[in-house]
Each structure stands twice: as structure tokens, then as C-alpha cells.
Design an enzyme around this catalytic site. Structure first.
Site, PDB file in Angstrom:
ATOM      1  N   ASP A 223      -5.325  -1.643  -6.029  1.00  0.00           N
ATOM      2  CA  ASP A 223      -6.728  -1.523  -5.657  1.00  0.00           C
ATOM      3  C   ASP A 223      -6.900  -1.963  -4.206  1.00  0.00           C
ATOM      4  O   ASP A 223      -6.118  -1.582  -3.345  1.00  0.00           O
ATOM      5  CB  ASP A 223      -7.594  -2.334  -6.638  1.00  0.00           C
ATOM      6  CG  ASP A 223      -9.056  -1.958  -6.602  1.00  0.00           C
ATOM      7  OD1 ASP A 223      -9.449  -1.031  -7.306  1.00  0.00           O
ATOM      8  OD2 ASP A 223      -9.808  -2.593  -5.837  1.00  0.00           O
ATOM      9  N   TYR A 372     -16.894  -2.840   0.200  1.00  0.00           N
ATOM     10  CA  TYR A 372     -16.870  -1.376   0.192  1.00  0.00           C
ATOM     11  C   TYR A 372     -17.578  -0.824   1.419  1.00  0.00           C
ATOM     12  O   TYR A 372     -17.069   0.083   2.088  1.00  0.00           O
ATOM     13  CB  TYR A 372     -17.527  -0.842  -1.076  1.00  0.00           C
ATOM     14  CG  TYR A 372     -16.657  -0.959  -2.300  1.00  0.00           C
ATOM     15  CD1 TYR A 372     -15.991   0.143  -2.818  1.00  0.00           C
ATOM     16  CD2 TYR A 372     -16.494  -2.182  -2.947  1.00  0.00           C
ATOM     17  CE1 TYR A 372     -15.185   0.035  -3.939  1.00  0.00           C
ATOM     18  CE2 TYR A 372     -15.691  -2.308  -4.066  1.00  0.00           C
ATOM     19  CZ  TYR A 372     -15.035  -1.191  -4.549  1.00  0.00           C
ATOM     20  OH  TYR A 372     -14.219  -1.305  -5.648  1.00  0.00           O
ATOM     21  N   HIS A 429      -5.048   0.931 -14.422  1.00  0.00           N
ATOM     22  CA  HIS A 429      -5.369   0.444 -13.082  1.00  0.00           C
ATOM     23  C   HIS A 429      -5.072  -1.037 -12.885  1.00  0.00           C
ATOM     24  O   HIS A 429      -4.649  -1.451 -11.810  1.00  0.00           O
ATOM     25  CB  HIS A 429      -6.848   0.709 -12.813  1.00  0.00           C
ATOM     26  CG  HIS A 429      -7.267   0.402 -11.423  1.00  0.00           C
ATOM     27  ND1 HIS A 429      -6.834   1.124 -10.331  1.00  0.00           N
ATOM     28  CD2 HIS A 429      -8.088  -0.569 -10.917  1.00  0.00           C
ATOM     29  CE1 HIS A 429      -7.367   0.632  -9.226  1.00  0.00           C
ATOM     30  NE2 HIS A 429      -8.120  -0.398  -9.556  1.00  0.00           N
TER      31      HIS A 429
END
Length: 453
Positions: A223, A372, A429
Site C-alpha cells: 500500500d 492522499y 491486500h
């Protein structure tokens, strides 16, 4: 001019696929390290560079406030036969919250968190938190420093099951592990100024390793951790002995476009294996439509994180729903068909809620979401790291249930020294959280190979 397909969200679990044109450019070999200051106010002339022990703490008042907020929660009835396709199904959310309220023991989990040594140190104006685990001294063992970096919506706690596997003797190889919290996540102080992106995080973590006395070390990430550790290897390749990733960004180009056109039918002509074909195709369904369905969060966090974050920071139930839905879908997309989201197929509620509590008690959901926006403010392909290859030894672990699959032939466009590429037999993930033994074994195999070079 090349047609290029860039999956912007591959840095953070998926995201929207964007198609655009870019000019062919010359690749550079290193990313400038630079400097930064993220503390409140003006930068002082000197900064305390001491490392201080830290312990996770809680109080009866903190727990009582949580209970009062949980007791006031409101729920909306789910649609019939909708599973987790509309998000976290409220009928199951009430069960999770009931466990949280009546059975989950936060004080016991705080003791679990504190079983490893925690520290904080000031870097670029921020108190940076990290866990530092040293192996037991034994004869004839080689101790290698290894940094593990988490992503969103995870935390350093994702690595608690893999830590004992890495810090115990593995045929003469054992690791001294450092697990930092990204600034703005958990117990690391949030940046006070705009612009703190993966490059800034990479520089901070390089300074942390230097402060700990490590001149050479291994890195592992998934990630956001994948991008941060990649940036670290781009900045100081002389310090990074090897880079292991369970999620990897790639540069899209003509080769990738060609493999999408003919790869399903003539995979050997474009460097694809049968397993690549199985995981990639039908491409639109697996890598476009599914990604678009799963990345609404990314567009919110990449544009106006503070707006949605206000509600999440105020409501523990809302926060749990927002975070735990990712641990359902990103573990296995088919979990969306289940009324319980398959949450307890790979995780215990204690582990899941401990991760949620790290966000809740530190009030860090908003600052974690801002990461982000800072990374998606500009075209990622035009950043200096987007134009820079990775030349240190690299190990790639491709887990079959992760959001996107990247074949080795594609990864080589960015990672030029891939020593190991493994099709992992299972897992999604959150590799360290889901399959700690598989990931630990793969890391050890990669490092043993690099050590023999």
C-alpha cells in the site's frame, strides 16, 4: 507520444484508471533527498534528536467516552440481498459494535501493543513513532536491519503477527525490525503544514534509520508503504540492500498496452505467464470496473479529506464501518457477496478493532486521509520519483486477491533488478495481517538470495 494507462490508485489499494498521453522521457537514477519542516510554526535553529521510550496508554475516561458515543449511534436498515456491495452492511455492523461495546477489552489490547518496545523521536519537526524489535542474541546468526512500512487504513499493528517470525533465527538469518508509523497515522505526529507526501515520509524514515545507526538495511512495504519504501530506495540506493514489496507501482507504456491487446491470446509474445493471464483477464472486469467500484474513498480523500474526516473523527461507529469495510473487500472482492463481509475469515474482531482503536484514540483519521491529497495534488507520473527507476535488488510478492495484479514483465519497467518474483498461493491486500507466515518466508527467501550476491 505514447498512449499510457496509469492506475493512479495503485499507490493505495486500487483507485481510478486514468488514460492520458505523456511524452517519452529520459529516466534518472536517483531522487534528490532534500529537506523539510513539518512542525508547528517556524523552524527552530536546533532540534532535539534524542530517542525517547514511549508506551501506549489509555484511561477509564477515554473508554467511557467511547461507550457513550457507541450507545448513541444511529443505524440505517440495509437493502435486501445487498451483502457488502453498498458498503458495510448495518445489520452486521450492529453485531461488530455490540462486541466492541461489551466484549472487546481495550486495556488488554494496550498491553498487547506494549509487548514490543515503542519509541518516539523528533524528525523535521514531528514526533515520529516506531516499534523496534531486536532478536535474542545467539551464536552464528547474522542480524539484518529491516524496516516494515504500513499503509491505509492499517497501522504498525498489522505487523504484530509477522514480527516473531522475522526476529527468530531463520537458518542463520534474523532481522532487527523497525516499524514506524507514517506521520499523521496513529502515534506519529501529524504534519502541521501542507505538502507532506510519500517523498517527505521517505526522507523522514531515512533519517530515522540513520539516527538508529543503520548505514545499510532492507525495506518492506505494501500500500502506501510500497511507495514510501520505493522512494527510500530511489533516494539512497547505497543504503538499501534490498526492497521487498507486496504491492508495486509500475510505469505504463507501449509494452503494457500491447500485452493487454494480445496477451490473453499470445501471452508468451509479451512476457506473460499463464498465471498472469488468469489473474489479469478479463481485464476490464478485473482491473477497470472493479477498481472504479472500490475507489470512491480515494476521490474523497484525494480532494476534500477534512470534510468526510470530521464525521469519522466524531463517530466511532462511522469510523469502524469506514475502516473495516476495506478489510473485508480488499482481502477478497468476493466478500462483497456475504452479509458478514467475510471479516472473520482472516481476522479476529480483537485484531480488527485494535487497529480501529489506534485511529480512534489518536484522532488520526483526518490526517491519515490527507496523505492522499498530498500525493495526488499533481500528476504522479510527472513527479521526480515517477521518472526514476529503482536499481536496488527487489523482491516482489504478488498476492492473488489483491486489488490489481502486476506481471513481472510490467514491473521491470520500473524495478530494474528484480531478484525474486513470486505468485503467492493465497492472500489479499493486507499481506502481513492475513498471511504472516507466507510473507515472512518470502522475505527471508529474498534476503538470503540477496546476501549471496
Amino acid at each position: 507520444i505514447w498512449i499510457r494507462i496509469f492506475m493512479a490508485s495503485s499507490v493505495a489499494a486500487g483507485g481510478a484508471m486514468l488514460v492520458y498521453l505523456v511524452r517519452k522521457r529520459k529516466e534518472v537514477r536517483t531522487v534528490p533527498v532534500g529537506e523539510g519542516w513539518w512542525g508547528a510554526g517556524d523552524q527552530p535553529l536546533t532540534e532535539d534528536d534524542n530517542i525517547h521510550p514511549f508506551q501506549v496508554q489509555t484511561s477509564d475516561e477515554e473508554i467511557e467516552d467511547l461507550y457513550q458515543r457507541i450507545d448513541r449511534a444511529r443505524y440505517t436498515a440495509p437493502l435486501e440481498d445487498s451483502g457488502f456491495h453498498y458498503g458495510f452492511r448495518s445489520t452486521h455492523l450492529t453485531k461488530v459494535v455490540s462486541y466492541w461495546r461489551h466484549k472487546f477489552d481495550w486495556k488488554s489490547q494496550v498491553a498487547v501493543l506494549n509487548k514490543y518496545s515503542h519509541f518516539k523521536t523528533k524528525i523535521e519537526g514531528l514526533d515520529v513513532h516506531f516499534v523496534h524489535v531486536r532478536p535474542r542474541p545467539r551464536e552464528n546468526q547474522k542480524v539484518l536491519p529491516l524496516m516494515l512500512v504500513h499503509g491505509w487504513p492499517g497501522s504498525f499493528y498489522e505487523f504484530y503477527k509477522i514480527l516473531p517470525l522475522l526476529t527468530e533465527n531463520q537458518d542463520g538469518v534474523v532481522f532487527e525490525v523497525i516499524c514506524p508509523s507514517i506521520p499523521g497515522y496513529g502515534f506519529s505526529e501529524a504534519p502541521h503544514k501542507k505538502g507532506f507526501d510519500s517523498l517527505a515520509a521517505a526522507r523522514v524514515f531515512l533519517k530515522l534509520m540513520d539516527r538508529l545507526g543503520f548505514s545499510q538495511f532492507y525495506l518492506q512495504g505494501g500500500d502506501w508503504g510500497s511507495l514510501i519504501t520505493t522512494n527510500m530506495a530511489q533516494m539512497k540506493p547505497q543504503c538499501v540492500k534490498g526492497l521487498h514489496l507486496n504491492m508495486f507501482m509500475i510505469r505504463r507504456g507501449f509494452k503494457m498496452l500491447l500485452s493487454l491487446i494480445i496477451g490473453q491470446y499470445l501471452p508468451f509474445l509479451v512476457g506473460l505467464t499463464r498465471e498472469d493471464v488468469r489473474r489479469l483477464f478479463p481485464f476490464f472486469q478485473k482491473n477497470v470496473w472493479n477498481i472504479l467500484e472500490e475507489t470512491g474513498y480515494l476521490h474523497i480523500q484525494g480532494t476534500k479529506p477534512d470534510t468526510a474526516g470530521c464525521g469519522l473523527n466524531d463517530s466511532p461507529v462511522g469510523l469502524a464501518a469506514f475502516i473495516l469495510e476495506k478489510f473485508s473487500t480488499w482481502t477478497d472482492m468476493s466478500n462483497r457477496d456475504l452479509n458478514d463481509g467475510g471479516l472473520e475469515r482472516k481476522f479476529s474482531l480483537d485484531d480488527l478493532l485494535t487497529n480501529v482503536m489506534i485511529y480512534w484514540t489518536t484522532g488520526s483519521i483526518v490526517s491519515s486521509m490527507r496523505f492522499y491529497k498530498e500525493n495526488l495534488k499533481t500528476d504522479p507520473d510527472q513527479r521526480v520519483d515517477g521518472k526514476t527507476g529503482v536499481f536496488v535488488p527487489v523482491g516482489l510478492a504478488a498476492f492473488p486477491r489483491d486489488l490489481m495484479h502486476c506481471p513481472k514483465s510490467w514491473a521491470q519497467s520500473k524495478y530494474h533488478n528484480i531478484c525474486c518474483y513470486t505468485f503467492m498461493p493465497r492472500g489479499g491486500h493486507f499481506a502481513a495481517f492475513e498471511e504472516p507466515q507466507l510473507l515472512a518466508d518470502n522475505i527471508v527467501q529474498f534476503v538470503e538470495k540477496v546476501e549471496k550476491l
